[in-house]
Design a protein around this motif. Structure first.
Motif, mmCIF file in Angstrom:
data_model
loop_
_atom_site.group_PDB
_atom_site.id
_atom_site.type_symbol
_atom_site.label_atom_id
_atom_site.label_comp_id
_atom_site.label_asym_id
_atom_site.label_seq_id
_atom_site.Cartn_x
_atom_site.Cartn_y
_atom_site.Cartn_z
ATOM 1 N N VAL A 114 -56.954 -57.032 -1.868
ATOM 2 C CA VAL A 114 -55.984 -55.960 -2.145
ATOM 3 C C VAL A 114 -55.087 -55.775 -0.916
ATOM 4 C CG1 VAL A 114 -55.774 -53.476 -2.596
ATOM 5 C CG2 VAL A 114 -57.520 -54.835 -3.786
ATOM 6 N N ALA A 115 -53.790 -55.642 -1.160
ATOM 7 C CA ALA A 115 -52.787 -55.451 -0.090
ATOM 8 C C ALA A 115 -52.706 -56.651 0.860
ATOM 9 C CB ALA A 115 -53.045 -54.167 0.700
ATOM 10 N N HIS A 116 -52.944 -57.829 0.320
ATOM 11 C CA HIS A 116 -52.904 -59.035 1.141
ATOM 12 C C HIS A 116 -51.460 -59.387 1.551
ATOM 13 C CE1 HIS A 116 -54.298 -62.866 2.632
ATOM 14 N NE2 HIS A 116 -53.359 -63.481 1.955
ATOM 15 N N GLY A 117 -50.477 -59.021 0.723
ATOM 16 C CA GLY A 117 -49.080 -59.368 0.996
ATOM 17 C C GLY A 117 -48.372 -58.279 1.800
ATOM 18 N N ALA A 118 -47.076 -58.107 1.534
ATOM 19 C CA ALA A 118 -46.274 -57.134 2.292
ATOM 20 C C ALA A 118 -46.832 -55.720 2.168
ATOM 21 C CB ALA A 118 -44.826 -57.167 1.800
ATOM 22 N N SER A 119 -47.506 -55.434 1.063
ATOM 23 C CA SER A 119 -48.043 -54.080 0.878
ATOM 24 C C SER A 119 -49.076 -53.722 1.941
ATOM 25 C CB SER A 119 -48.682 -53.953 -0.508
ATOM 26 O OG SER A 119 -47.718 -54.235 -1.489
ATOM 27 N N GLY A 120 -49.636 -54.720 2.609
ATOM 28 C CA GLY A 120 -50.594 -54.433 3.669
ATOM 29 C C GLY A 120 -49.979 -54.457 5.059
ATOM 30 N N LYS A 121 -48.728 -54.930 5.163
ATOM 31 C CA LYS A 121 -48.165 -55.157 6.508
ATOM 32 C C LYS A 121 -46.814 -54.477 6.724
ATOM 33 C CE LYS A 121 -50.413 -59.647 6.942
ATOM 34 N NZ LYS A 121 -50.377 -60.454 5.717
ATOM 35 N N ALA A 122 -46.274 -53.867 5.684
ATOM 36 C CA ALA A 122 -44.947 -53.228 5.801
ATOM 37 C C ALA A 122 -44.999 -52.094 6.819
ATOM 38 C CB ALA A 122 -44.530 -52.680 4.442
ATOM 39 N N ALA A 123 -43.802 -51.591 7.178
ATOM 40 C CA ALA A 123 -43.763 -50.478 8.124
ATOM 41 C C ALA A 123 -44.255 -49.189 7.460
ATOM 42 C CB ALA A 123 -42.347 -50.299 8.649
ATOM 43 N N GLY A 124 -44.048 -49.069 6.153
ATOM 44 C CA GLY A 124 -44.523 -47.861 5.460
ATOM 45 C C GLY A 124 -43.642 -46.646 5.685
ATOM 46 N N LEU A 125 -42.346 -46.882 5.917
ATOM 47 C CA LEU A 125 -41.411 -45.769 6.121
ATOM 48 C C LEU A 125 -40.898 -45.305 4.762
ATOM 49 C CD1 LEU A 125 -39.416 -47.303 9.116
ATOM 50 C CD2 LEU A 125 -41.601 -46.077 9.124
ATOM 51 N N LEU A 126 -40.861 -44.004 4.568
ATOM 52 C CA LEU A 126 -40.430 -43.475 3.268
ATOM 53 C C LEU A 126 -39.020 -42.905 3.344
ATOM 54 C CD1 LEU A 126 -43.780 -41.751 2.164
ATOM 55 C CD2 LEU A 126 -43.011 -44.097 1.761
ATOM 56 N N SER A 127 -38.220 -43.431 4.256
ATOM 57 C CA SER A 127 -36.830 -42.993 4.408
ATOM 58 C C SER A 127 -36.015 -43.457 3.198
ATOM 59 C CB SER A 127 -36.269 -43.596 5.695
ATOM 60 O OG SER A 127 -34.908 -43.340 5.789
ATOM 61 N N PRO A 128 -35.302 -42.538 2.542
ATOM 62 C CA PRO A 128 -34.706 -42.869 1.260
ATOM 63 C C PRO A 128 -33.540 -43.842 1.286
ATOM 64 C CG PRO A 128 -34.064 -40.657 1.945
ATOM 65 C CD PRO A 128 -35.079 -41.147 2.944
ATOM 66 N N GLY A 129 -32.780 -43.918 2.375
ATOM 67 C CA GLY A 129 -31.533 -44.665 2.261
ATOM 68 C C GLY A 129 -31.508 -46.003 2.940
ATOM 69 N N LEU A 130 -31.508 -46.003 4.230
ATOM 70 C CA LEU A 130 -31.259 -47.210 4.997
ATOM 71 C C LEU A 130 -32.412 -48.177 4.875
ATOM 72 C CD1 LEU A 130 -29.881 -45.550 8.220
ATOM 73 C CD2 LEU A 130 -28.629 -46.404 6.265
ATOM 74 N N PRO A 131 -32.211 -49.484 5.135
ATOM 75 C CA PRO A 131 -30.919 -50.100 5.398
ATOM 76 C C PRO A 131 -30.239 -50.540 4.098
ATOM 77 C CG PRO A 131 -32.637 -51.715 5.644
ATOM 78 C CD PRO A 131 -33.313 -50.420 5.257
ATOM 79 N N HIS A 132 -29.055 -51.058 4.242
ATOM 80 C CA HIS A 132 -28.320 -51.631 3.118
ATOM 81 C C HIS A 132 -28.204 -50.619 1.990
ATOM 82 C CE1 HIS A 132 -29.046 -55.394 5.235
ATOM 83 N NE2 HIS A 132 -30.306 -55.037 5.276
ATOM 84 N N ASP A 133 -27.958 -49.366 2.341
ATOM 85 C CA ASP A 133 -28.029 -48.311 1.337
ATOM 86 C C ASP A 133 -26.868 -48.331 0.357
ATOM 87 O OD1 ASP A 133 -26.548 -47.598 3.632
ATOM 88 O OD2 ASP A 133 -26.486 -45.535 2.935
ATOM 89 N N ASP A 134 -25.874 -49.182 0.623
ATOM 90 C CA ASP A 134 -24.749 -49.236 -0.316
ATOM 91 C C ASP A 134 -24.859 -50.394 -1.305
ATOM 92 O OD1 ASP A 134 -23.554 -47.048 0.704
ATOM 93 O OD2 ASP A 134 -22.240 -48.160 2.061
ATOM 94 N N ASP A 135 -25.858 -51.265 -1.077
ATOM 95 C CA ASP A 135 -25.930 -52.503 -1.851
ATOM 96 C C ASP A 135 -26.144 -52.277 -3.341
ATOM 97 O OD1 ASP A 135 -25.665 -53.760 0.485
ATOM 98 O OD2 ASP A 135 -27.582 -54.817 0.469
ATOM 99 N N ASP A 136 -26.771 -51.167 -3.691
ATOM 100 C CA ASP A 136 -27.214 -51.009 -5.070
ATOM 101 C C ASP A 136 -26.264 -50.184 -5.926
ATOM 102 O OD1 ASP A 136 -27.961 -48.136 -5.006
ATOM 103 O OD2 ASP A 136 -29.361 -48.815 -3.503
ATOM 104 N N GLY A 137 -25.114 -49.791 -5.376
ATOM 105 C CA GLY A 137 -24.122 -49.031 -6.137
ATOM 106 C C GLY A 137 -24.680 -47.709 -6.667
#
Ligand SMILES: Cc1cc2nc3c(=O)[nH]c(=O)nc-3n(C[C@H](O)[C@H](O)[C@H](O)COP(=O)(O)OP(=O)(O)OC[C@H]3O[C@@H](n4cnc5c(N)ncnc54)[C@H](O)[C@@H]3O)c2cc1C
Length: 370
Positions: free
Chosen positions: A40-63
């Motif tokens: 469980v959590a062997h991939g990015a889910s185990g190693k990500a930064a875990g920041l819950l900041s809503p916007g950045l980065p690339h916050d304009d990419d999704d329109g």
């Protein structure tokens, strides 16, 4: 050879997406089976930064398409942190970060986005005192109240809670799907068959493999990212900062400092590299001299699942009754896991999602027979 098995709902992939879907299903009384190839959590889910900041980065990419899913997810993260004792069990912490502008154009950009980012402009002269990480000159910034979690602990906590409500976990590598031309009724594992009424593919970047299994386009690619874990001799400054390109520093509740990150198109390679270490330290030195006195005690590398158009892929596999996809969350999968799972579970159990509109994330947008 493990025994063949029948379940109502099989979830393939034990990352944050699979675990969150299992959690919301179990909460509704279902007894899903999560199938995970390694742990469980062997991939990015185990190693990500875990920041819950809503916007950045690339916050304009999704329109703006992601905004409702983000908002619902952030609210669910707050609620779940109370329900699952997040501060204790997965290091949920609220903290303040500075979204940094390097020049006047970025100041204008950030100020224009302040409301959408639930952030407030800070006078440039006040930045070093309010954000002691930032001891090098910057053009301006926004202060944003946000939260962070330990993503490995979070994923495991979700799955443990789901299991305590009747979900189960099977370790096994999926090698295909079971079914006919227009339906799927289970998963073929390297060591047996799991038949299921409904099958959810939540394999992160490895969801790409399901394109061949489903004979449908599933445009997901891995985007490698590396993070340094640093140890300070004295107590590190609190909080953190990020720039518009997704470089960041954050002080963890453990006292470790996380510094990231890279975006590397190198396929499924997950080896940490010295070049990435140098890149991260050099890039962040523009903002802070403080990392220079710290020791790198760990370096992780993992893969973001990025979709063809940058938006998540959530919903039924077109023309393949019984099969669903939940992948392609890119740089924001930890944040987006909860609203994604809630909506998909509504779809699985009630036939439609009510909290957020899943139409922009419909897997059918990439084609395939309906
Ligand atoms: C450096 C970095 C930093 C990040 N920081 C953040 C952040 O701060 N905030 C945020 O919201 N997001 C962040 N992300 C993104 C986030 O980590 C991902 O979007 C998210 O973890 C994806 O979760 P997932 O469950 O879809 O996929 P994964 O975590 O990749 O899970 C897929 C699972 O499937 C399993 N699997 C693979 N093949 C098989 C098979 N054949 N059979 C069975 N199981 C299999 C794998 O072992 C894995 O456990 C970051 C990503 C990176 C790389």
């Amino acid at each position: 050879m493990a025994p063949n098995q029948h379940v109502d709902i099989a979830i393939v992939g034990g990352g944050v997406m699979g675990a969150a879907i299992a959690y919301f299903l179990a909460q509704r009384g279902a007894k899903p089976l999560v199938i995970e190839g390694t742990e469980v959590a062997h991939g990015a889910s185990g190693k990500a930064a875990g920041l819950l900041s809503p916007g950045l980065p690339h916050d304009d990419d999704d329109g703006g398409m992601l905004a409702p899913l983000l908002a619902r997810s952030i609210s669910l993260h707050g609620a779940l942190a109370e329900l699952l004792d997040g501060p204790e069990t997965y290091d949920y912490r609220r903290y303040e970060t500075c979204l940094v502008a390097r020049d006047e154009a970025e100041v204008d950009h950030l100020h224009g986005r302040a409301e959408a980012l639930s952030a407030e402009p800070v006078a440039t002269a006040d930045i070093p005192a309010r954000f002691p990480w930032l001891d090098q000159p910057v053009a301006g910034g926004l202060a944003q109240g946000t939260a962070q979690i330990d993503p490995a602990k979070f994923t495991n906590r979700l799955l443990e809670s789901a299991r305590s409500m009747g979900a189960s976990l099977r370790t096994g590598r999926a090698v295909g799907l079971v079914g006919g031309e227009d339906y799927v009724d289970g998963v073929e594992l390297a060591d047996g068959i799991v038949t299921a009424e409904q099958t959810v593919i939540a394999l992160g970047p490895w969801s790409l493999r399901s394109a061949a299994w489903l004979d449908l386009p599933v445009p997901v690619r891995p985007l490698k990212g590396q993070i340094l874990h640093l140890e300070a001799t004295a107590e590190p400054p609190p909080g953190g900062f990020s720039d518009l390109d997704g470089h960041y520093v954050v002080t963890r509740p453990t006292g470790l400092v996380f510094a990231g990150t890279t975006e590397e198109e190198v396929g499924f390679d997950q080896e940490p590299t010295e070049a990435a270490r140098d890149y991260v330290l050099e890039t962040l030195a523009r903002y802070t001299s403080r990392l220079g006195a710290m020791r790198v005690v760990n370096q992780t590398a993992c893969l973001r699942p990025v979709s063809g158009d940058g938006l998540p892929i959530i919903g039924p596999a077109p023309g393949r009754r019984g099969a669903y996809l939940a992948t392609g969350h890119g740089r924001k999968g930890i944040i987006l896991s909860l609203a994604t799972a809630e909506a998909l579970v509504e779809l699985l159990t009630e036939g439609r999602s009510t909290e957020v509109d899943l139409a922009p994330f419909d897997p059918a947008r990439f084609g395939g027979d309906q």
